[in-house]
Design a protein around this motif. Structure first.
Motif, mmCIF file in Angstrom:
data_model
loop_
_atom_site.group_PDB
_atom_site.id
_atom_site.type_symbol
_atom_site.label_atom_id
_atom_site.label_comp_id
_atom_site.label_asym_id
_atom_site.label_seq_id
_atom_site.Cartn_x
_atom_site.Cartn_y
_atom_site.Cartn_z
ATOM 1 N N PHE A 1 0.847 -1.210 0.000
ATOM 2 C CA PHE A 1 0.000 0.000 0.000
ATOM 3 C C PHE A 1 0.878 1.255 0.000
ATOM 4 N N LEU B 1 -6.865 -4.586 4.634
ATOM 5 C CA LEU B 1 -6.842 -3.164 5.024
ATOM 6 C C LEU B 1 -7.597 -2.955 6.330
ATOM 7 N N LYS C 1 -8.731 -8.180 -0.300
ATOM 8 C CA LYS C 1 -7.772 -7.115 -0.011
ATOM 9 C C LYS C 1 -8.362 -6.131 0.990
ATOM 10 N N GLU D 1 -5.820 5.972 4.947
ATOM 11 C CA GLU D 1 -6.539 5.114 3.996
ATOM 12 C C GLU D 1 -7.965 4.832 4.449
ATOM 13 N N THR E 1 -2.933 -1.937 -5.583
ATOM 14 C CA THR E 1 -2.364 -3.181 -5.054
ATOM 15 C C THR E 1 -3.347 -4.326 -5.259
ATOM 16 N N ILE F 1 -1.041 4.062 6.850
ATOM 17 C CA ILE F 1 -2.190 3.296 6.337
ATOM 18 C C ILE F 1 -3.386 3.520 7.261
ATOM 19 N N TYR G 1 -3.365 1.759 -2.031
ATOM 20 C CA TYR G 1 -4.288 0.654 -1.800
ATOM 21 C C TYR G 1 -4.952 0.174 -3.095
#
Lengths: 202, 202
Positions: A29, A64, A60, A117, A37, A113, A34
């Motif tokens: 990431f 996260l 995915k 994110e 990926t 992250i 993000y």
């Protein structure tokens, strides 16, 4: 992965393969973002097949969410421990800021992250994280309130002051690099002094 | 694009089509991240063909650089204007923080690209931006230094204090939403008070 997996990284996550996938996802990431990926990128970086990833995470987005939830739970636990700790409001706020800053410096790649994110989370996942964020901020507000009532803090607007205290610490993750001096623990102490001065601590 | 293009947005960029492409890129990067956005995404969102985009920017990276450079130039101009303005170090630092915070609130979507997408810049582009960042921080340090020498600020570590002042303002872009109250200008004033207290302003 560019770093060995520290023992204190996601101690709540089992088994170790899941932790390795989360660490690989942090790398991916950070390097590509993000959205760009793939689950294959993450699995490959962790030395696994995509099928092996799905044993631990359905998507995915689930990786996260695991990183984000764990980070936000850690942040809440940190401020709750400082709030419940020994000492005056000044001492406890100093401990809170010092540890929060030190964590965001030491774990800056994960923290980026965790903090930046949020918009990629699903609505249901975001609701979980948003609740943790509200609780964390409420603890900081409660500690400022306590200090104001005790006459040791002088603050015009408790809500804005709490936001500013958290901002100071969280933004460390944006600019921190491992070659920055002082090292995280000392940086935390200096930020604690700045934060207490900002709260008008006597 | 989700918002009409304000007249004060990138007034230094010509022609208007380039500004519309940059605004469309801000939307696309915010929604999908830089790496997962294509030049076609940006062109389409701006109501143009990919070929029309290349008239103004040779690549997606060039659009990112234009956004990042313009934002960093604006930040430097803002702090230089406050530094050169009238009044005591306290008044000028108050004006600096108030305007910097207000800008990061009002322009939070652009500021997030400017502040959080540095790793996507090429080495040559990053060098330009890094130079602007160093100059911006140097101005803040110089103003704190001036206040310390004048005996109106009390600061243990000027470098860390300058970093903290910028952190407070920049992190507003992370959490600000248009429904937050107080509105940007008043938020800027309250942060200016917090920042001055943090600097031990008498």
């Amino acid at each position: 992965m560019t770093e060995p997996l520290p023992g204190d990284l996601w101690p709540d996550i089992r088994p170790d393969a899941a932790r390795r996938l989360m660490a690989a996802a942090v790398d991916a990431f950070a390097a590509r973002g993000y959205h760009a990926t793939t689950t294959r990128d993450i699995a490959t970086a962790a030395g696994m097949s995509p099928a092996a990833l799905y044993v631990h995470f359905p998507s995915k987005a689930a990786v996260l969410f695991a990183i984000s939830r764990s980070g936000h739970e850690r942040a809440l636990a940190m401020v709750e421990a400082a709030f419940a700790g020994p000492g005056s409001p000044t001492e406890r706020m100093g401990a809170l800021v010092a540890e929060f800053v030190s964590w965001h410096a030491t774990k800056h790649r994960i923290a980026r992250i965790v903090q930046y994110e949020l918009s990629a989370l699903s609505a249901a996942d975001y609701a979980v994280v948003a609740s943790l964020r509200r609780k964390t901020e409420a603890v900081v507000r409660a500690l400022i309130d306590e200090g104001v009532r005790a006459g040791v803090f002088r603050v015009a607007d408790v809500r804005i002051a709490a936001r500013a205290i958290l901002s100071l610490a969280i933004d460390v993750a944006r600019w921190y690099t491992p070659d920055f001096r002082p090292a995280p623990a000392e940086l935390g102490k200096r930020y604690a002094e700045l934060a207490l001065t900002m709260l008008g601590a006597s």
